[in-house]
Write a protein that holds these residues in place. Structure first.
Motif, short mmCIF file in Angstrom:
data_model
loop_
_atom_site.label_atom_id
_atom_site.label_comp_id
_atom_site.label_asym_id
_atom_site.label_seq_id
_atom_site.Cartn_x
_atom_site.Cartn_y
_atom_site.Cartn_z
N TYR A 13 113.09 103.92 49.30
CA TYR A 13 113.60 103.61 50.18
C TYR A 13 115.01 103.21 50.54
N GLY A 14 115.33 102.79 49.34
CA GLY A 14 117.06 102.59 49.47
C GLY A 14 117.54 101.09 50.33
N SER A 15 118.77 101.55 51.02
CA SER A 15 118.81 100.38 52.63
C SER A 15 118.18 99.58 53.31
N ILE A 16 116.82 100.35 53.40
CA ILE A 16 115.92 99.44 54.24
C ILE A 16 115.17 98.57 53.28
N VAL A 17 115.02 99.06 52.26
CA VAL A 17 114.08 98.24 51.58
C VAL A 17 114.81 96.62 50.83
N ILE A 18 116.03 97.14 51.01
CA ILE A 18 116.89 96.47 50.37
C ILE A 18 117.43 95.41 51.68
N PHE A 19 117.70 95.74 52.45
CA PHE A 19 117.54 94.54 53.82
C PHE A 19 116.03 93.81 54.24
N ILE A 20 115.20 94.38 53.83
CA ILE A 20 114.25 93.55 54.09
C ILE A 20 113.83 92.72 53.09
N LEU A 21 113.84 92.98 52.45
CA LEU A 21 114.09 91.49 50.79
C LEU A 21 114.59 90.58 51.17
N LEU A 22 116.08 91.19 51.45
CA LEU A 22 117.08 89.89 51.36
C LEU A 22 116.85 89.16 52.25
N PHE A 23 116.80 89.66 54.27
CA PHE A 23 116.22 88.74 55.10
C PHE A 23 114.67 87.92 54.59
N PHE A 24 114.17 88.87 54.80
CA PHE A 24 112.58 87.59 54.13
C PHE A 24 113.05 86.94 52.51
N GLY A 25 114.03 86.58 51.88
CA GLY A 25 114.46 85.99 50.65
C GLY A 25 115.19 84.63 51.44
#
Length: 202
Positions: A13-25
């Motif tokens: 999923y690339g950038s979508i997963v990166i964004f979500i993981l850092l956001f919730f982090g």
């Protein structure tokens, strides 16, 4: 989540997963996001992720997380804190003391707090709770995000280009960083205690 499963999600999923993981982090439970960013750098070096979209997604996720937490502290946090404070032992006096302590250090806390797991999750909420000026917060959050994301991303990229780095070793980066931060805080505390003892003797 295992590192293998995390890597699969990143590759799929690339950038979508990166964004979500850092956001919730940032807005969620403290976790070693340093390991995640390092892993992204390694995968970029191995040509498994695109560099620019991945870097932008990581920085954007962290920054939007900061904005969301600030808004939560500004518009929801104080009424909620006022209601539940008596149940958790947070009296008005204790809150005022904590508020004044944060206000004295809030600029450097927002800017450099990214490097302290737990603090990076708390600082934007406290910034909102203490009504830190929005544009001041945004400016510090932007610089803080860049100063936090880019070094780990570059480290992962450089090591990934120089050596064959197994992605499963990425969590060790977070552990190493936590140990280094704990050691630094311990040394700082010991020095502060010695300085106070010296002052009391004079």
């Amino acid at each position: 989540m295992s590192i293998e499963a995390l890597t699969d999600y990143l590759l799929q999923y690339g950038s979508i997963v990166i964004f979500i993981l850092l956001f919730f982090g940032i807005v969620g439970i403290p976790s070693p996001e340093e390991s995640l960013i390092f892993l992204i750098g390694v995968l970029i070096a191995q040509h498994q992720l695109h560099p620019i979209p991945s870097a932008i997604a990581a920085a954007a996720g962290a920054f939007v997380g900061m904005l969301t937490a600030y808004a939560g502290g500004r518009f929801i946090g104080y009424p909620l804190l006022h209601k539940v404070g008596k149940f958790i032992g947070l009296t008005k006096e204790r809150w005022e003391k904590a508020e004044q302590s944060f206000k004295r250090r809030r600029k450097r806390t927002v800017l450099f707090g990214f490097y302290m797991p737990g603090i990076r999750q708390i600082s934007p909420y406290f910034a909102g709770l203490t009504a830190m000026p929005f544009f001041q917060f945004v400016t510090l959050a932007i610089f803080g995000t860049i100063l936090w994301v880019m070094p780990f991303l570059i480290a992962g990229y450089v090591l990934g280009r120089s050596f064959h780095v197994n992605p499963s070793y990425a969590p060790l980066v977070g552990v190493f960083f936590l140990v280094m931060m704990a050691g630094w805080l311990l040394v700082k505390k010991v020095k502060s205690k010695k300085a106070k003892n010296s002052e009391s003797r004079t």
